[in-house]
Motif scaffolding. Structure first.
Motif, PDB file in Angstrom:
ATOM      1  N   SER A 234       1.700   7.210   8.976  1.00 19.02           N
ATOM      2  CA  SER A 234       1.211   6.276   7.968  1.00 19.02           C
ATOM      3  C   SER A 234      -0.080   5.640   8.441  1.00 19.02           C
ATOM      4  O   SER A 234      -0.372   5.612   9.639  1.00 19.02           O
ATOM      5  N   ARG A 235      -0.826   5.170   7.470  1.00 20.45           N
ATOM      6  CA  ARG A 235      -2.059   4.444   7.770  1.00 20.45           C
ATOM      7  C   ARG A 235      -2.164   3.296   6.779  1.00 20.45           C
ATOM      8  O   ARG A 235      -1.740   3.413   5.625  1.00 20.45           O
ATOM      9  N   LEU A 236      -2.718   2.202   7.237  1.00 19.21           N
ATOM     10  CA  LEU A 236      -2.867   1.023   6.403  1.00 19.21           C
ATOM     11  C   LEU A 236      -4.303   0.975   5.911  1.00 19.21           C
ATOM     12  O   LEU A 236      -5.237   1.018   6.703  1.00 19.21           O
ATOM     13  N   GLU A 237      -4.471   0.926   4.604  1.00 14.63           N
ATOM     14  CA  GLU A 237      -5.799   0.835   3.985  1.00 14.63           C
ATOM     15  C   GLU A 237      -6.101  -0.627   3.691  1.00 14.63           C
ATOM     16  O   GLU A 237      -5.204  -1.397   3.358  1.00 14.63           O
ATOM     17  N   VAL A 238      -7.352  -0.987   3.771  1.00 13.80           N
ATOM     18  CA  VAL A 238      -7.737  -2.372   3.509  1.00 13.80           C
ATOM     19  C   VAL A 238      -7.442  -2.730   2.058  1.00 13.80           C
ATOM     20  O   VAL A 238      -7.449  -1.870   1.178  1.00 13.80           O
ATOM     21  N   GLY A 239      -7.168  -4.008   1.854  1.00 12.31           N
ATOM     22  CA  GLY A 239      -6.855  -4.479   0.513  1.00 12.31           C
ATOM     23  C   GLY A 239      -8.067  -4.488  -0.393  1.00 12.31           C
ATOM     24  O   GLY A 239      -9.209  -4.496   0.060  1.00 12.31           O
ATOM     25  N   THR A 240      -7.819  -4.479  -1.674  1.00 16.07           N
ATOM     26  CA  THR A 240      -8.876  -4.531  -2.683  1.00 16.07           C
ATOM     27  C   THR A 240      -8.697  -5.789  -3.522  1.00 16.07           C
ATOM     28  O   THR A 240      -7.600  -6.350  -3.585  1.00 16.07           O
TER      29      THR A 240
ATOM     30  N   ARG B 243      -5.779  -5.781  -5.896  1.00 12.40           N
ATOM     31  CA  ARG B 243      -4.464  -6.028  -5.296  1.00 12.40           C
ATOM     32  C   ARG B 243      -4.402  -7.399  -4.631  1.00 12.40           C
ATOM     33  O   ARG B 243      -3.512  -7.660  -3.823  1.00 12.40           O
ATOM     34  N   GLY B 244      -5.335  -8.263  -4.926  1.00 19.73           N
ATOM     35  CA  GLY B 244      -5.337  -9.594  -4.317  1.00 19.73           C
ATOM     36  C   GLY B 244      -5.566  -9.549  -2.821  1.00 19.73           C
ATOM     37  O   GLY B 244      -5.124 -10.423  -2.091  1.00 19.73           O
ATOM     38  N   GLY B 245      -6.258  -8.517  -2.359  1.00 21.42           N
ATOM     39  CA  GLY B 245      -6.554  -8.380  -0.940  1.00 21.42           C
ATOM     40  C   GLY B 245      -5.436  -7.784  -0.108  1.00 21.42           C
ATOM     41  O   GLY B 245      -5.586  -7.611   1.101  1.00 21.42           O
ATOM     42  N   ARG B 246      -4.310  -7.470  -0.733  1.00 22.32           N
ATOM     43  CA  ARG B 246      -3.178  -6.903   0.009  1.00 22.32           C
ATOM     44  C   ARG B 246      -3.469  -5.454   0.408  1.00 22.32           C
ATOM     45  O   ARG B 246      -3.934  -4.663  -0.397  1.00 22.32           O
ATOM     46  N   ALA B 247      -3.122  -5.141   1.645  1.00 24.14           N
ATOM     47  CA  ALA B 247      -3.305  -3.773   2.153  1.00 24.14           C
ATOM     48  C   ALA B 247      -2.242  -2.858   1.553  1.00 24.14           C
ATOM     49  O   ALA B 247      -1.208  -3.308   1.071  1.00 24.14           O
ATOM     50  N   ARG B 248      -2.525  -1.566   1.585  1.00 27.55           N
ATOM     51  CA  ARG B 248      -1.584  -0.564   1.084  1.00 27.55           C
ATOM     52  C   ARG B 248      -1.362   0.473   2.176  1.00 27.55           C
ATOM     53  O   ARG B 248      -2.311   0.960   2.781  1.00 27.55           O
ATOM     54  N   ARG B 249      -0.094   0.828   2.417  1.00 27.60           N
ATOM     55  CA  ARG B 249       0.241   1.818   3.447  1.00 27.60           C
ATOM     56  C   ARG B 249       0.418   3.183   2.783  1.00 27.60           C
ATOM     57  O   ARG B 249       1.184   3.339   1.845  1.00 27.60           O
ATOM     58  N   TYR B 250      -0.307   4.166   3.300  1.00 33.34           N
ATOM     59  CA  TYR B 250      -0.241   5.544   2.811  1.00 33.34           C
ATOM     60  C   TYR B 250       0.502   6.402   3.820  1.00 33.34           C
ATOM     61  O   TYR B 250       0.415   6.185   5.031  1.00 33.34           O
ATOM     62  N   TYR B 251       1.210   7.405   3.311  1.00 36.41           N
ATOM     63  CA  TYR B 251       2.035   8.270   4.148  1.00 36.41           C
ATOM     64  C   TYR B 251       1.593   9.723   4.021  1.00 36.41           C
ATOM     65  O   TYR B 251       1.137  10.151   2.960  1.00 36.41           O
ATOM     66  N   ALA B 252       1.758  10.453   5.116  1.00 37.92           N
ATOM     67  CA  ALA B 252       1.457  11.888   5.132  1.00 37.92           C
ATOM     68  C   ALA B 252       2.538  12.594   5.949  1.00 37.92           C
ATOM     69  O   ALA B 252       3.085  12.024   6.900  1.00 37.92           O
ATOM     70  N   LEU B 253       2.830  13.802   5.570  1.00 43.25           N
ATOM     71  CA  LEU B 253       3.823  14.614   6.265  1.00 43.25           C
ATOM     72  C   LEU B 253       3.277  15.003   7.634  1.00 43.25           C
ATOM     73  O   LEU B 253       2.144  15.478   7.753  1.00 43.25           O
ATOM     74  N   ALA B 254       4.069  14.811   8.668  1.00 43.07           N
ATOM     75  CA  ALA B 254       3.697  15.214  10.032  1.00 43.07           C
ATOM     76  C   ALA B 254       4.310  16.584  10.320  1.00 43.07           C
ATOM     77  O   ALA B 254       5.152  17.082   9.563  1.00 43.07           O
ATOM     78  N   GLY B 255       3.906  17.175  11.415  1.00 47.49           N
ATOM     79  CA  GLY B 255       4.406  18.503  11.781  1.00 47.49           C
ATOM     80  C   GLY B 255       5.917  18.571  11.865  1.00 47.49           C
ATOM     81  O   GLY B 255       6.530  19.537  11.395  1.00 47.49           O
TER      82      GLY B 255
END
Length: 109
Positions: free
Chosen positions: A60-66, A69-81
């Protein structure tokens, strides 16, 4: 050998695969609900994501808020090996188990 996944874990991982770059918590929740055609508790998805990440199956990675979204960050997920291996092994095992089974399954008498 990778471990076999439960049905809900498979649903979450496959949602991440389907959503690609747009795989964040609420989007994964909505996709799982639409696919399974039932209500799913948000906590069930988030705890599954945490567990899968701890087991090395997702990153997962945390993206900066916009401002939207009231400045709240969003966590994105990706499939690992490890997640890819587990999905593949689970698919192979279930396919082998279903081979030769005709539906509807009839009770033995």
């Amino acid at each position: 050998m990778a471990e076999l996944l439960g049905a809900f874990e498979q649903s979450v991982l496959l949602s991440i695969v389907r959503l690609g770059a747009d795989a964040y918590g609420r989007a994964i929740l909505r996709h799982v609900q639409e696919t399974l055609q039932r209500e799913v508790a948000a906590g069930a998805v988030y705890s599954t994501l945490e567990r899968l990440e701890a087991r090395g199956m997702v990153n997962s990675r945390l993206e900066v808020g916009t401002p939207v979204r009231g400045g709240r960050a969003r966590r994105y997920y990706a499939l690992a090996g490890e997640g890819q291996r587990a999905l593949g092994e689970t698919h192979r095992a279930l396919t082998a188990m279903w081979t030769g089974v005709k539906l509807p399954v009839k009770e033995e008498q």
